[in-house]
Design a protein around this motif. Structure first.
Motif, PDB file in Angstrom:
ATOM      1  N   GLU A 277      37.655  43.605  33.310  1.00 51.37           N
ATOM      2  CA  GLU A 277      36.752  44.711  33.047  1.00 51.37           C
ATOM      3  C   GLU A 277      36.227  45.271  34.346  1.00 51.37           C
ATOM      4  OE1 GLU A 277      33.872  43.864  30.108  1.00 51.37           O
ATOM      5  OE2 GLU A 277      35.440  43.320  28.666  1.00 51.37           O
ATOM      6  N   TYR A 278      36.229  46.563  34.424  1.00 49.96           N
ATOM      7  CA  TYR A 278      35.683  47.163  35.638  1.00 49.96           C
ATOM      8  C   TYR A 278      35.280  48.610  35.430  1.00 49.96           C
ATOM      9  CZ  TYR A 278      40.339  49.216  36.254  1.00 49.96           C
ATOM     10  OH  TYR A 278      41.503  49.902  36.073  1.00 49.96           O
ATOM     11  N   LEU A 301      39.989  51.654  48.579  1.00 52.21           N
ATOM     12  CA  LEU A 301      38.811  51.939  47.759  1.00 52.21           C
ATOM     13  C   LEU A 301      37.747  50.903  48.080  1.00 52.21           C
ATOM     14  CD1 LEU A 301      40.521  52.527  44.285  1.00 52.21           C
ATOM     15  CD2 LEU A 301      39.782  54.252  45.940  1.00 52.21           C
ATOM     16  N   GLN A 302      36.495  51.292  47.890  1.00 50.34           N
ATOM     17  CA  GLN A 302      35.422  50.310  48.055  1.00 50.34           C
ATOM     18  C   GLN A 302      35.485  49.342  46.887  1.00 50.34           C
ATOM     19  OE1 GLN A 302      32.084  53.154  48.371  1.00 50.34           O
ATOM     20  NE2 GLN A 302      31.641  52.092  50.294  1.00 50.34           N
ATOM     21  N   LEU A 303      35.280  48.096  47.190  1.00 50.33           N
ATOM     22  CA  LEU A 303      35.350  47.097  46.135  1.00 50.33           C
ATOM     23  C   LEU A 303      33.991  46.429  45.974  1.00 50.33           C
ATOM     24  CD1 LEU A 303      37.306  45.724  44.181  1.00 50.33           C
ATOM     25  CD2 LEU A 303      37.803  44.061  45.967  1.00 50.33           C
ATOM     26  N   PHE A 304      33.466  46.510  44.751  1.00 49.44           N
ATOM     27  CA  PHE A 304      32.174  45.894  44.447  1.00 49.44           C
ATOM     28  C   PHE A 304      32.373  44.784  43.429  1.00 49.44           C
ATOM     29  CE2 PHE A 304      28.990  48.806  46.229  1.00 49.44           C
ATOM     30  CZ  PHE A 304      29.764  49.913  46.512  1.00 49.44           C
ATOM     31  N   SER A 305      31.595  43.747  43.591  1.00 49.02           N
ATOM     32  CA  SER A 305      31.577  42.733  42.567  1.00 49.02           C
ATOM     33  C   SER A 305      30.187  42.806  41.948  1.00 49.02           C
ATOM     34  CB  SER A 305      31.824  41.375  43.200  1.00 49.02           C
ATOM     35  OG  SER A 305      31.539  40.379  42.255  1.00 49.02           O
ATOM     36  N   ASN A 306      30.145  43.318  40.759  1.00 55.16           N
ATOM     37  CA  ASN A 306      28.871  43.514  40.072  1.00 55.16           C
ATOM     38  C   ASN A 306      27.810  44.149  40.964  1.00 55.16           C
ATOM     39  OD1 ASN A 306      27.295  43.533  37.881  1.00 55.16           O
ATOM     40  ND2 ASN A 306      26.648  41.388  38.031  1.00 55.16           N
ATOM     41  N   GLY A 307      28.147  45.266  41.531  1.00 52.61           N
ATOM     42  CA  GLY A 307      27.172  46.028  42.306  1.00 52.61           C
ATOM     43  C   GLY A 307      27.037  45.611  43.754  1.00 52.61           C
ATOM     44  N   VAL A 308      27.697  44.518  44.149  1.00 54.49           N
ATOM     45  CA  VAL A 308      27.601  44.086  45.543  1.00 54.49           C
ATOM     46  C   VAL A 308      28.886  44.488  46.267  1.00 54.49           C
ATOM     47  CG1 VAL A 308      27.320  42.140  47.105  1.00 54.49           C
ATOM     48  CG2 VAL A 308      26.228  42.115  44.857  1.00 54.49           C
ATOM     49  N   LEU A 309      28.714  45.200  47.358  1.00 57.53           N
ATOM     50  CA  LEU A 309      29.895  45.643  48.090  1.00 57.53           C
ATOM     51  C   LEU A 309      30.562  44.454  48.759  1.00 57.53           C
ATOM     52  CD1 LEU A 309      31.495  48.162  49.116  1.00 57.53           C
ATOM     53  CD2 LEU A 309      30.121  47.993  51.184  1.00 57.53           C
ATOM     54  N   SER A 331      33.811  45.374  39.658  1.00 58.42           N
ATOM     55  CA  SER A 331      34.189  44.482  38.571  1.00 58.42           C
ATOM     56  C   SER A 331      33.375  43.205  38.608  1.00 58.42           C
ATOM     57  CB  SER A 331      35.674  44.143  38.671  1.00 58.42           C
ATOM     58  OG  SER A 331      35.988  43.146  37.726  1.00 58.42           O
ATOM     59  N   GLU A 332      32.945  42.774  37.433  1.00 62.92           N
ATOM     60  CA  GLU A 332      32.194  41.518  37.367  1.00 62.92           C
ATOM     61  C   GLU A 332      33.140  40.339  37.425  1.00 62.92           C
ATOM     62  OE1 GLU A 332      29.477  41.461  34.130  1.00 62.92           O
ATOM     63  OE2 GLU A 332      28.793  43.501  34.542  1.00 62.92           O
ATOM     64  N   ASP A 333      34.410  40.609  37.187  1.00 63.72           N
ATOM     65  CA  ASP A 333      35.369  39.511  37.114  1.00 63.72           C
ATOM     66  C   ASP A 333      35.857  39.041  38.472  1.00 63.72           C
ATOM     67  OD1 ASP A 333      35.200  39.658  34.408  1.00 63.72           O
ATOM     68  OD2 ASP A 333      36.846  41.087  34.232  1.00 63.72           O
ATOM     69  N   LEU A 334      35.489  39.773  39.509  1.00 64.96           N
ATOM     70  CA  LEU A 334      35.966  39.375  40.825  1.00 64.96           C
ATOM     71  C   LEU A 334      34.989  38.394  41.447  1.00 64.96           C
ATOM     72  CD1 LEU A 334      37.031  42.800  42.293  1.00 64.96           C
ATOM     73  CD2 LEU A 334      38.551  40.904  41.794  1.00 64.96           C
ATOM     74  N   SER A 335      35.545  37.383  42.089  1.00 61.08           N
ATOM     75  CA  SER A 335      34.672  36.429  42.746  1.00 61.08           C
ATOM     76  C   SER A 335      34.052  37.098  43.967  1.00 61.08           C
ATOM     77  CB  SER A 335      35.494  35.212  43.158  1.00 61.08           C
ATOM     78  OG  SER A 335      34.900  34.617  44.268  1.00 61.08           O
ATOM     79  N   LEU A 336      32.771  36.846  44.148  1.00 60.84           N
ATOM     80  CA  LEU A 336      32.076  37.445  45.281  1.00 60.84           C
ATOM     81  C   LEU A 336      32.556  36.878  46.597  1.00 60.84           C
ATOM     82  CD1 LEU A 336      28.280  37.675  44.605  1.00 60.84           C
ATOM     83  CD2 LEU A 336      29.793  39.433  45.481  1.00 60.84           C
ATOM     84  N   ASN A 337      32.816  35.576  46.522  1.00 59.43           N
ATOM     85  CA  ASN A 337      33.092  34.868  47.758  1.00 59.43           C
ATOM     86  C   ASN A 337      34.591  34.864  48.044  1.00 59.43           C
ATOM     87  OD1 ASN A 337      32.438  33.535  49.970  1.00 59.43           O
ATOM     88  ND2 ASN A 337      31.392  31.844  48.939  1.00 59.43           N
ATOM     89  N   LEU A 351      46.109  43.494  38.626  1.00 61.19           N
ATOM     90  CA  LEU A 351      46.007  44.175  37.328  1.00 61.19           C
ATOM     91  C   LEU A 351      45.224  45.478  37.463  1.00 61.19           C
ATOM     92  CD1 LEU A 351      45.253  41.329  34.776  1.00 61.19           C
ATOM     93  CD2 LEU A 351      47.246  42.838  34.833  1.00 61.19           C
ATOM     94  N   ILE A 352      44.126  45.405  38.210  1.00 60.47           N
ATOM     95  CA  ILE A 352      43.300  46.602  38.409  1.00 60.47           C
ATOM     96  C   ILE A 352      44.125  47.676  39.111  1.00 60.47           C
ATOM     97  CG2 ILE A 352      41.254  47.541  39.549  1.00 60.47           C
ATOM     98  CD1 ILE A 352      39.879  44.875  39.196  1.00 60.47           C
TER      99      ILE A 352
END
Ligand code: ADP
Length: 626
Positions: A277-278, A301-309, A331-337, A351-352
């Protein structure tokens, strides 16, 4: 303390800012807030990687106006800067590339440069006489103060500061007849500017606000109270519902974040639900950035994980042929770290990327349908890239790209798609005809074009180096093959005409061989043709390499060995020159040979090629005259 000089190009930009006549001076605040937000992003990202105990909610920007001191202070508790970074970042322009380009263009004035690029920190000099930047890098215990009153240079000295981050103090200019600088010290104005440009910033932008409050226990007595208020809504634009966002907001966001002065040709804002989901907010620019066709252009593209760049330019999200697309994915599904290397192998990211490619394709097709003019503008800017995509993908991306590409055509010399061409094809036609050349007008004048147009067939005009290579990867479109009218054996004749020509070539074999010999090494063969109407001769080739391809391939620096096309001189079988040559062959062979040379040279000139021996040609023509 020694005053240091700004680097030369920074000084130029600085001068522009100080003397600016730009009317939207208020954008300085947006620039400083955006820097503060970046600095907090960096710190937050760092803390996630290092497992530091840091709460996102602890991060904020403070704006404090002081009317008496005539200062405006912008404070953040982000990553901060060391003394070296202060020098490095504020003594030179970060986006020097864009400035180099502008500086070359002396005609453009400052209004243009400010409008076109995020000019960053220096824009604060539009409203300030003097600027102080106090900063302490995260993890360091030394703070430093950078001070500058503009052109004379700047100083950096150690100082004291609590905590990490950056405090920027602007000494606001006095009002002039034309400019009201005091407004930037007014609460209402600051509110307005923040709301207008920085509402979506994902950290609170706070300001002490003084207002009257009803005194407790009274009905009409008021106290002046000062409270810290948050000025921005903090909801990122892409998390809002489409119907809550105005076209202006999209354009503003695009211009601020992706440094363009024009509004985008298309905004793609969607929420994808499914395996991954994104949210995505993409922009198709109207024109190519100045460095688009250079090595320094970076796609992504800029990549954010739930609002965090987590990454500013994630290249893996875009195929090269869509490298012009700007925007972001959240996307919330991406690991931040996640590290850059890991991202490349991330299945979710793949997939994205795949679904983005589909989405961009379908939106471009839609744009072409709904707003042809805009699509053509986009195509003029990025069409070459799409064609390179066809070529570089060796046929694997034909389905994505074949309906996006356009060519000029003999139909009305306007741009047309392959689908439109096929739609206009005559019932008997099974081939898509094209011709290559330097420009539409030149191709239109090619001898070979006449006969094809005469028969009522449309010709696509290939004017770019990549065109023919791209089409070769495509091989066919809608079941129709492509044919180069100059080199391929195109069948425009009736059976009878074909038979007649065959006969003429057979019976004239000795003559044709003789002509070939006379011309010499340059030519692979000489023959009669029916495909010319008024012109006496033309050139064609046999085999894989066309003359256009020969030109392109040999202009590449990497090719040591010259590639040669098999060049054939074709003589118009129905032109008086054919009879003349036949007659001369019997009566004056030498002359026939000389004429062949002249005709070959003419054919080369018509093709836009050079003549091997111009002096010989000139002498031969002179001999004919005297
Ligand atoms: P840009 O932000 O486009 O890179 P600027 O001239 O605005 O250009 O800023 C130059 C650099 O200074 C930034 O890239 C950043 O590294 C640094 N910088 C500016 N403001 C801050 C801040 N508030 N905190 C930390 N670093 C900052």
């Amino acid at each position: 303390m020694a005053t240091k000089q700004f680097k030369a190009e920074s000084k130029k930009l600085l001068d522009m800012m100080i003397n600016s006549i730009y009317t939207h001076k208020e954008i300085f605040l947006r620039e400083l807030i955006s820097n503060a937000s970046d600095a907090m992003d960096k710190l937050y990202y760092h803390s996630l990687q290092e497992n530091l105990a840091l709460n996102r909610s602890d991060l904020s920007v403070q704006i404090t106006p002081d009317k008496e001191a005539r200062t405006l202070t912008i404070t953040d508790n982000g990553i901060g800067m060391t003394a070296e970074e202060l020098e490095e970042n504020l003594g030179t322009i970060a986006k020097s590339g864009s400035f180099d380009f502008k500086a070359d263009n002396e005609k453009k004035d400052d209004v243009d440069i400010i409008g076109q690029f995020g000019v960053g920190f220096y824009s604060a000099f539009m409203v300030s006489d003097k600027i102080e930047v106090v900063s302490k890098a995260y993890g360091s215990d030394e703070a430093n103060k950078w001070t500058s009153s503009g052109a004379e240079g700047y100083t950096v000295e150690p100082c004291e500061m609590d905590g990490n981050g950056t405090v920027i103090t602007l000494y606001i200019k006095d009002n002039t007849d034309d400019d009201d600088y005091s407004q930037f010290l007014e609460e209402y104005k600051i509110r307005e500017i923040v709301k207008k440009y920085s509402d979506y910033i994902r950290y609170p932008i706070k300001m002490p606000s003084t207002h009257s409050k009803l005194k407790e226990g009274t009905e009409d007595e008021y106290d002046q109270v000062t409270e810290v208020v948050t000025l921005n809504s903090m909801v990122p634009l892409w998390k809002k519902n489409k119907n809550e966002v105005t076209a202006d907001e999209y354009s503003g966001f695009y211009r601020d974040n992706y440094f363009d002065y024009e509004e985008p040709a298309k905004v793609i804002h969607t929420k994808i639900e499914g395996q991954v989901e994104y949210n995505t907010l993409l922009f198709i620019p109207r024109h190519a950035p100045f460095d688009y066709y250079t090595k320094s252009y970076e796609k992504g593209l800029q990549l954010f994980s739930n609002g965090v760049l987590i990454m500013d330019k994630c290249a893996d999200l875009l195929p090269d042929y869509f490298s012009f697309v700007k925007g972001l994915v959240d996307s919330e599904d991406l690991s931040l770290n996640i590290s850059r290397e890991m991202l490349q192998h991330d299945a979710q990211l793949k997939l994205i990327a795949k679904s983005l490619e589909k989405k961009i394709h379908s939106e471009l097709v839609k744009l072409m349908k709904d707003s042809r003019d805009t699509y053509e503008k986009v195509f003029k800017a990025f069409g070459t890239q799409l064609k390179f995509g066809l070529y570089n993908s060796f046929g694997t991306k034909n389905d994505v790209l074949s309906d996006l590409i356009m060519f000029h055509s003999s139909n009305d010399k306007k741009l047309t798609t392959l689908k439109e061409y096929v739609g206009r094809m005559k019932e008997s036609q099974d081939t898509i005809y094209y011709a290559c050349g330097e420009s539409v007008d030149k191709i239109d004048l090619l001898p070979q074009s006449d006969a094809v147009k005469e028969k009522g067939f449309e010709i696509l005009y290939f004017t770019e180096d990549v065109d023919e290579f791209a089409i070769q990867m495509l091989r066919e479109f809608d079941g129709k093959k492509f044919a180069n009218i100059c080199t391929d054996n195109i069948e425009l004749d009736t059976e009878e005409e074909k038979e007649e020509l065959k006969e003429k070539n057979e019976s004239g074999k000795d003559l044709l061989d003789y002509l070939k010999e006379s011309i010499g090494e340059g030519v692979f063969g000489v023959r009669f043709t029916n495909k010319l109407k008024n012109h006496p001769v033309c050139l064609t080739t046999e085999g894989e390499i066309s003359l256009e391809m020969e030109k392109v391939l040999n202009s590449m620096p990497t090719n040591d060995q010259k590639i040669k096309a098999n060049v054939v001189l074709e003589i118009n079988a129905n032109h008086p020159i054919a009879d003349k040559l036949t007659a001369l062959y019997e009566t004056d062979k030498d002359k026939a040979g000389e004429y062949a040379k002249i005709l070959y040279a003419q054919a080369r000139l018509i093709e836009g090629l050079s003549v091997d021996n111009p002096t010989e040609l000139s002498n031969m023509i002179c001999n004919l005259m005297v």
